[in-house]
Design an enzyme around this catalytic site. Structure first.
Site, PDB file in Angstrom:
ATOM      1  CG  HIS A 192      70.229  39.420 -32.476  1.00 18.99           C
ATOM      2  ND1 HIS A 192      71.338  39.775 -33.198  1.00 18.99           N
ATOM      3  CD2 HIS A 192      69.711  39.855 -31.539  1.00 18.99           C
ATOM      4  CE1 HIS A 192      71.597  40.877 -33.041  1.00 18.99           C
ATOM      5  NE2 HIS A 192      70.538  40.954 -31.474  1.00 18.99           N
ATOM      6  CB  SER A 222      72.550  43.440 -30.454  1.00 17.03           C
ATOM      7  OG  SER A 222      71.411  43.735 -31.139  1.00 17.03           O
ATOM      8  CD  GLU A 249      72.174  37.362 -36.431  1.00 16.86           C
ATOM      9  OE1 GLU A 249      72.519  38.727 -35.004  1.00 16.86           O
ATOM     10  OE2 GLU A 249      73.632  36.482 -35.918  1.00 16.86           O
TER      11      GLU A 249
END
Length: 305
Positions: free
Chosen positions: A269, A150, A239
């Site tokens: 995610h 991320s 996502e």
């Protein structure tokens, strides 16, 4: 304790309210951090790991290894959390699996978080950590792979770009889990299972601070891809960051960077954090580890040759 294998629909049902409550724009970031750290032990790491606190670039870090770990390379891991939350503890399950499945030590950096420390604090910390990992261990740049999820995935890409531009250092590889490579982009949907548009926008504002949103250190998707090492990108098609990952892979291929790309279906995610709970998440975690292991082993073979 051995891994369990919850069916994906059950895992999603359990996780959905947890993420909706924890990663919530209405909660102060400090409280979100505490909640994530408290939830870390529920994501069980593999047994037998050796964890040692260290410092890299003036920041706390953790070295994770196993009895059979080789010292002929290393992985620098940058955790996710929108640059505002996340910690060594919240990501310990994922990073311990990488250490076990690659056979190389994983160094997890506790970089400074926004809004207390906006851009470029996290990138400065990551740069300093990589450089000290070289000087303190004797590793050459090509013996160190960089990985992150991320925001940590975006930070990994920004770090590699900075290392090449400033120092002429090219890491062994980049292993990116759903990387957030353009925080300035507004998601086209309200939320996925884990993150929401309001939360991600709040994180982006906190991280940017007074910086220029056009700075490629903040939006590495628009940075220079030339000269980057082999890169692996993982993302689930559900996502919010999926479109960014598609654009990143296209940009890397346009720059003729060797790219491996996995699009899962039915996960969420950074599901790799829940690898101990469901087999499909464990499978993609192993795929990432295999990519990083092969990249570092290739460096070893070049040395022998």
């Amino acid at each position: 304790m051995a891994d369990i294998n919850l069916p994906l629909p059950i895992a999603r049902t359990i996780l959905n309210p947890i993420f909706r409550f924890t990663l919530n724009k209405r909660l102060p970031f400090r409280l979100q951090r505490r909640l994530l750290t408290m939830g870390g032990p529920a994501q069980l790491p593999p047994a037998g790991s050796i964890r040692r606190p260290v410092r890299l670039g003036g920041r706390p870090a953790e070295r994770i290894s196993f009895a059979d770990t080789t010292d002929h390379g290393a992985i620098l891991y940058l955790h996710g959390g929108g640059y505002a939350v996340g910690s060594i503890e919240s990501h310990r399950s994922l990073t311990t699996r990488l250490a076990r499945d690659t056979g190389y030590p994983v160094y997890v950096l506790d970089y400074r978080l926004a809004p207390e420390h906006p851009f470029p604090a996290a990138l400065d910390d990551a740069e300093a950590a990589f450089l000290e990992l070289m000087t303190s261990t004797g590793y050459r740049p090509e013996q160190i792979a960089i990985s992150g999820d991320s925001a940590g995935g975006g930070l990994s890409l920004a770090l590699a770009q900075r290392l090449i531009a400033r120092h002429g250092h090219t890491p062994a590889a980049l292993g990116l889990i759903a990387p957030w490579v353009d925080p300035s982009r507004i998601p086209d949907r309200e939320r996925d299972l884990v993150i929401s548009k309001p939360w991600s926008q709040a994180c982006a504002v906190a991280y940017l601070g007074d910086a220029d949103p056009a700075d490629s250190g903040y939006t590495p998707l628009h940075g220079d891809m030339r000269g980057l090492p082999p890169t692996y990108v993982q993302v689930d098609v559900s996502e919010l960051l999926y479109p960014q990952c598609i654009d990143l892979v296209a940009a890397l291929r346009s720059a003729e960077i060797p790219v491996s790309f996995t699009e899962s279906k039915g996960l969420w995610h950074v599901a790799q954090l829940q690898a101990s709970l469901t087999a499909p998440a464990a499978a993609v975690s192993r795929e990432l580890a295999e990519f990083l292991r092969e990249a570092l082993q290739l460096t070893e073979l070049h040395e022998l040759g």
